[in-house]
Scaffold this motif. Structure first.
Motif, short mmCIF file in Angstrom:
data_model
loop_
_atom_site.label_atom_id
_atom_site.label_comp_id
_atom_site.label_asym_id
_atom_site.label_seq_id
_atom_site.Cartn_x
_atom_site.Cartn_y
_atom_site.Cartn_z
N MET A 106 0.77 -13.94 -2.60
CA MET A 106 1.29 -12.77 -1.87
C MET A 106 2.80 -12.69 -2.02
SD MET A 106 1.06 -11.77 2.16
CE MET A 106 2.13 -13.07 2.73
N THR A 107 3.47 -13.84 -1.90
CA THR A 107 4.93 -13.84 -2.02
C THR A 107 5.35 -13.34 -3.40
OG1 THR A 107 4.87 -15.76 -0.58
CG2 THR A 107 6.96 -15.29 -1.65
N ALA A 138 1.23 5.13 -4.62
CA ALA A 138 0.41 3.97 -5.00
C ALA A 138 1.11 2.67 -4.62
CB ALA A 138 0.14 3.99 -6.50
N GLY A 139 2.44 2.66 -4.70
CA GLY A 139 3.20 1.47 -4.32
C GLY A 139 3.00 1.15 -2.85
N MET A 198 1.21 -2.18 -1.37
CA MET A 198 1.80 -3.16 -0.44
C MET A 198 0.76 -3.59 0.60
SD MET A 198 5.60 -1.92 0.50
CE MET A 198 6.10 -0.52 -0.46
N ILE A 199 -0.07 -2.65 1.02
CA ILE A 199 -1.12 -2.98 1.99
C ILE A 199 -2.17 -3.88 1.35
CG2 ILE A 199 -3.05 -1.94 3.28
CD1 ILE A 199 -0.95 0.40 3.78
N ASN A 200 -2.53 -3.56 0.10
CA ASN A 200 -3.47 -4.44 -0.61
C ASN A 200 -2.92 -5.85 -0.74
OD1 ASN A 200 -4.75 -2.03 -1.05
ND2 ASN A 200 -4.23 -1.89 -3.21
N ASN A 259 -3.02 -10.33 5.49
CA ASN A 259 -3.77 -10.01 6.70
C ASN A 259 -4.36 -8.62 6.66
OD1 ASN A 259 -1.24 -8.97 6.72
ND2 ASN A 259 -0.74 -9.55 8.82
N ILE A 260 -3.55 -7.64 6.24
CA ILE A 260 -4.04 -6.26 6.30
C ILE A 260 -5.01 -5.96 5.16
CG2 ILE A 260 -2.23 -5.08 4.99
CD1 ILE A 260 -2.18 -3.05 7.34
N ASN A 261 -4.96 -6.78 4.12
CA ASN A 261 -5.90 -6.62 3.01
C ASN A 261 -7.35 -6.75 3.50
OD1 ASN A 261 -7.71 -8.09 0.90
ND2 ASN A 261 -6.20 -7.05 -0.35
#
Lengths: 577, 69
Positions: A295-296, A355-356, A360-362, A366-368
């Motif tokens: 993720m980082t 799309a960016g 970011m959510i993908n 946690n939110i993924n």
């Protein structure tokens, strides 16, 4: 006197033209299948059996995400390398060789997928774009993929050979920007495809041939995503290249900063590959810590995209002001909106910004979890590969096809209408997909209509969502037909003297302002390799340690099912047993 | 015209996502509008933009659009 690409490099123009037409053929078939899927899923029109949906979905994904994009981008990079180095490719037989290899690979993959719906073809490859084990295709599917990827490796070698030949004649020159972009992209492509090549050649192909009895699905999934996220940047980098070297020129100005463009491509070389595990946040068997590292790394990838947004918009503003534009936002009016090449690319860039945000959510661990395996994801990648890449490529074709054929574009106004219809169609379709993902509508499902259960949108109804998807898909198909009509009619036209010169954008701040270290490809490749080792060694070791190299007795499963009562009974019996 | 025909088409196209999602945004504030009302609202906004675009700047009917596109 005309000075188009075909006049400068007639032999290379033929290869590029062949690559573009291979790409358009894949786009025509894959795009049309997309309409079938959308109408089936939304229950607007069902002309195929539910099991065939997965054959169609596989063909749609492979033909568009792999064949259309990569055939087009090898053409773009060949143009970029030859134009910016001002020299032809080293050996045209070698060039035709890699093109032929890609074609043979595509035919093998295509025929094996087609076997899912044509009884006369004794093959099957209903494994979707991701070909996750234990779904098992015919070996021809894997062989075709390998041939296709090796073809792209040889294409990269062709560009490197041409650059090395140029460098021996120009030892003190900086690498021209388009060539720099093609080479850095090729380097991370080599790095990331190594994973999927190992997965196919050592694990999946022997498994499909019966040489080994089993595979470790988590291992092959992880090796797929080792490649699967970087392939996104393999599609995107040629689009970025076009935004950097074409949009400023079309706007009437110059590229704002060559050094910044080089930094962006170096960052993509470094960060494209060690991020793939963010596609596996919900996979059991990979420790949370490894997912956090992925993720980082993924969040760091926002940096080059934001740098690109800044540089490209600054270049467009510079161009607009050269054309007489004034004011804080008034300069936007001075841009060449009637030109489908400019407008298509600009709208593709705008969609990519959206799309960016969904990306970011993908990417957030946690939110993924909220959107994983929902239609949100499908909406997201229809904005990235389906618009940022596809719309840029289609818009670029309005400039490139005249360049490689010497024939004037058949209808510019139709081209403008086409790119606008694509934008509007994708707005409807991807917007509805994103929204439906938020209330749990699944992806990869033929008929998400369930008894005694109704999805509950936050606003509106499921019927409206379906209507938006069906409308959007229809508009996209209309747009696709208009694009292909324009391409065919252009190619049927006569030679013209009105083709613009084959040039690309000059720079406000040129390569002389960029630190020399940016051109040190060996250094960046070494760092990229180290980052990949850091990101993947422990997760892969852990997966192999837990499940073994060949997995705990995983049999292949072929989706060539017959949805009759006998099959249902057999399935129930297996579940009960 | 205040802007070129090409730019006008682009403005209308870019407006569509805003019209589609305006309905969703309003629902957050408890304001529910129907699809038909949303379509009518969109048509009114598009009409207003078209009128603004074709209206001669400073009353000069012969004025050229800004920019060369």
């Amino acid at each position: 006197m005309r000075n188009a690409y075909v006049d400068q490099f007639p032999a290379e123009a033929k290869v590029i033209k062949a690559a573009f037409w291979s790409s358009f053929l894949a786009l025509a078939i894959g795009g049309s299948l997309g309409l079938l899927q959308a109408l089936h899923r939304t229950d607007v029109l069902r002309i195929m059996e539910a099991p065939d949906y997965y054959t169609v979905l596989t063909a749609h994904g492979v033909l568009l995400a792999i064949t259309f994009t990569i055939f087009f981008l090898v053409g773009i990079f060949t143009w970029g390398v030859t134009t910016s180095l001002d020299r032809g490719l080293v050996d045209l037989r070698f060039t035709w060789g890699w093109y032929a290899m890609m074609v043979v690979g595509t035919v093998l993959v295509g025929v094996s997928i087609l076997g899912g719906v044509v009884d006369a073809i004794p093959m099957n490859a209903d494994v979707l774009f991701t070909f996750y084990a234990p779904l098992q295709p015919h070996p021809a599917f894997y062989v075709g993929l390998v041939l296709f990827v090796v073809g792209t490796w040889l294409a990269g070698a062709d560009w490197f050979r041409t650059w090395l030949a140029w460098r021996s004649d120009n030892p003190d020159e900086r690498i021209p920007l388009p060539t720099f972009m093609a080479l850095t992209t090729t380097l991370f492509w080599y790095l990331c495809t190594l994973g999927v090549a190992l997965s196919i050649l050592l694990l999946l192909l022997p498994w499909s041939l019966g040489i080994v009895d089993s595979v470790n699905p988590l291992l092959t999934r992880t090796l797929f995503w080792y490649f699967g996220h970087a392939v996104v940047y393999f599609w995107l980098m040629p689009a970025y290249m076009l935004w950097y070297v074409m949009l400023p020129k079309l706007s009437g100005g110059k590229l704002f900063s060559d050094p910044l463009a080089r930094v962006v491509f170096v960052l993509f070389l470094l960060l494209s590959t060690p991020t793939g595990i963010h596609h596996q946040y919900l996979d059991p068997g990979i420790a949370e810590g490894y997912k956090f590292i992925a993720m980082t790394n993924t969040m760091f990838l926002l940096l080059p995209s934001l740098l690109t947004a800044f540089t490209v918009v600054a270049s467009m503003e510079h161009g607009a002001r050269q054309r007489g534009g004034t004011g804080y936002l008034g300069w936007l009016k001075a841009l060449p909106w009637r030109d489908p090449v400019f407008t298509g690319m600009a709208l593709a860039g705008l969609m990519f910004a959206a799309a960016g945000f969904s990306g970011m959510i993908n990417a957030g661990m946690n939110i993924n979890y909220l959107v994983h395996n929902t239609w949100w994801i499908v909406g997201h990648f229809h904005l990235t590969v389906g618009t940022a890449v596809a719309l840029t490529f289609m818009a670029a074709a309005y400039w490139f096809i005249p360049q490689v054929t010497g024939k004037e574009l058949w209808n510019r106004s139709l081209g403008l209408v086409q790119v606008l219809v694509w934008f509007v169609g994708m707005t409807f379709m991807s917007n509805a997909m994103h929204r439906s993902g938020l209330f749990g509508v699944p992806r990869r499902t033929a008929e998400p209509q369930y008894e005694n259960f109704a999805f509950e949108p936050a606003a509106g109804s499921m019927g409206e969502i379906n209507a938006q998807v069906a409308l959007g898909a229809t508009l996209l198909t209309v747009s696709l037909a208009l694009f292909l009509l324009n391409m065919v009619m252009t190619s049927l036209g006569g030679s013209s003297d009105e083709i613009p010169d084959n040039t690309y954008a000059e720079t406000l701040s040129g390569p002389e302002d960029a630190p020399v270290v940016l051109d040190n490809l060996k250094l960046w490749t070494a760092i990229a390799t180290v980052l990949v080792i850091f990101a993947y060694t422990l997760p892969l070791a852990s997966i192999i340690d837990a499940g073994g190299l060949f997995g705990p007795g995983i049999d292949g499963f072929q989706l060539a099912i017959e949805a009759g009562p006998a099959f249902v009974l057999e399935s129930v019996r297996e579940v009960i047993a | 015209m205040r802007i070129s025909k090409g730019a006008l088409l682009v403005v209308i196209a870019v407006l569509i996502p805003f019209i589609v999602e305006f309905r969703t945004a309003l629902s957050w504030f408890g304001i529910e509008i129907s699809v038909l009302e949303s379509l009518v609202l969109g048509a009114v906004v598009v009409l207003a933009i078209v009128i603004w675009a074709v209206w001669p700047p400073n009353g000069d009917a012969e004025a050229e659009p800004t920019g060369s596109s």
